[in-house]
Scaffold this active site. Structure first.
Site, PDB file in Angstrom:
ATOM      1  N   GLY A  77       0.942  -1.086  -0.035  1.00 29.69           N
ATOM      2  CA  GLY A  77      -0.060   0.003   0.078  1.00 29.69           C
ATOM      3  C   GLY A  77       0.816   1.374   0.146  1.00 29.69           C
ATOM      4  O   GLY A  77       1.974   1.135  -0.469  1.00 29.69           O
ATOM      5  N   LEU A  78       0.341   2.414   0.542  1.00 29.66           N
ATOM      6  CA  LEU A  78       1.013   3.681   0.673  1.00 29.66           C
ATOM      7  C   LEU A  78       1.355   4.228  -0.726  1.00 29.66           C
ATOM      8  O   LEU A  78       2.471   4.780  -0.955  1.00 29.66           O
ATOM      9  CB  LEU A  78       2.312   3.527   1.661  1.00 29.66           C
ATOM     10  CG  LEU A  78       1.861   3.008   3.118  1.00 29.66           C
ATOM     11  CD1 LEU A  78       3.525   3.026   3.626  1.00 29.66           C
ATOM     12  CD2 LEU A  78       1.124   4.306   3.706  1.00 29.66           C
ATOM     13  N   CYS A  79       0.396   3.945  -1.931  1.00 34.16           N
ATOM     14  CA  CYS A  79       0.869   4.446  -2.966  1.00 34.16           C
ATOM     15  C   CYS A  79      -0.403   5.138  -3.646  1.00 34.16           C
ATOM     16  O   CYS A  79      -0.845   5.104  -4.800  1.00 34.16           O
ATOM     17  CB  CYS A  79       1.228   3.228  -3.899  1.00 34.16           C
ATOM     18  SG  CYS A  79       0.296   1.856  -3.959  1.00 34.16           S
ATOM     19  N   GLY A  80      -1.059   5.986  -2.724  1.00 33.59           N
ATOM     20  CA  GLY A  80      -2.289   6.686  -3.090  1.00 33.59           C
ATOM     21  C   GLY A  80      -3.498   5.786  -3.626  1.00 33.59           C
ATOM     22  O   GLY A  80      -3.696   4.704  -3.293  1.00 33.59           O
TER      23      GLY A  80
END
Length: 291
Positions: A89-92
């Protein structure tokens, strides 16, 4: 109103978060350069293979005797949606945009009376699709033990798709992935991969004569599986570059937002501290006057 201790703790917490997002932004930027180069390097090969396919396809008449990957099953009742996501994750909105495109396609096909199945690559996005279509998941391909999905994974996915296709489990397959445009722009893409759409024929000069040995149809039958693997490999590379670009942008935004929040909290902290000092002075003065 929050106490000075609570405000100071909140400021320190946001500063720690800002350090993490800044570090992740720098890591994503470093990975993006390599992923972008890999995606761009793969495009000329895919384009040239498409030209060869187009040249061969233009010399045959597609019929029931043609390779099944090109001719199709003669039906379009069952559609398989191959959804390629990442494992992190952590990719918008990178993963959610791909899933949204796939779900929109599923609704459109179902409205036409088609049967929809899903082939899921990567962990992200699985929960949403499984929640909306719990009984329509044909297969989930795990890439969590692979640092960077590449040609080996594309080959395995292609082999599984061909096996399912030849077993009559679906008639048409669509691939959903994110095409890399820039660090700020990643474009969710829907591409039909089975049956392979006949590539555009390459324009040739009038006096050009090409002879094939073995014949065009036999060569085409051998190239179609490789073409499918190339398309899947290219999609994985595009996804990798898109993921890092989206992650870099998301972490940059998070770092900026953390900076803005720190400024606001610092203003509140200073005002609260000033108010506390003023109150203390008033109490001191009042006590002195009482004496």
């Amino acid at each position: 109103m929050a106490s000075l201790k609570e405000l100071k703790g909140r400021i320190n917490s946001v500063k720690s978060t800002q350090k993490i997002t800044k570090a992740k932004q720098m890591v994503a930027a470093a990975k993006l350069r390599k992923a972008q180069a890999a995606a761009e390097d793969a495009r000329p090969y895919a384009a040239r293979l498409a030209e060869v396919m187009g040249s061969l396809a233009s010399k045959i008449t597609v019929s029931d005797n043609s390779p099944k990957l090109l001719a199709g099953t003669g039906s379009d009742k069952v559609h398989l949606l191959v959804v390629a996501n990442s494992d992190k994750g952590l990719c918008g909105a990178f993963n959610s945009n791909i899933v949204k495109a796939a779900l929109a396609k599923a609704r459109d096909l179902q409205a036409q009376g088609k049967t929809v199945l899903f082939y899921l690559v990567g962990r992200k996005g699985r929960a949403v699709i499984r929640r909306e279509h719990p009984s329509q998941i044909a297969h989930m391909f795990d890439t969590s033990d692979v640092r960077n999905p590449g040609y080996d994974e594309a080959e395995r996915v292609a082999d599984e798709l061909v096996a399912m296709y030849e077993a009559g489990k679906f008639d048409v397959a669509h691939l959903f992935y994110s095409k890399f445009r820039s660090a700020l722009l990643q474009e969710p893409t829907d591409q039909q991969i089975i049956p392979v759409p006949a590539p555009k024929a390459v324009a040739q000069t009038a006096d050009a004569v090409t002879e094939y040995e073995p014949d065009e149809e036999e060569i085409l039958a051998a190239l179609l599986p490789r073409y499918l693997k190339t398309q899947l490999f290219g999609a994985l590379l595009e996804n990798a570059a898109s993921e890092q670009g989206a992650s870099m942008t998301a972490m940059d935004n998070a770092t900026r937002n953390a900076g803005d929040l720190i400024k606001k909290l610092t203003i509140v902290y200073n005002r609260t501290r000033q108010a506390a000092i003023t109150t203390e002075l008033v109490e001191i003065i009042a006590g002195a006057e009482a004496l």
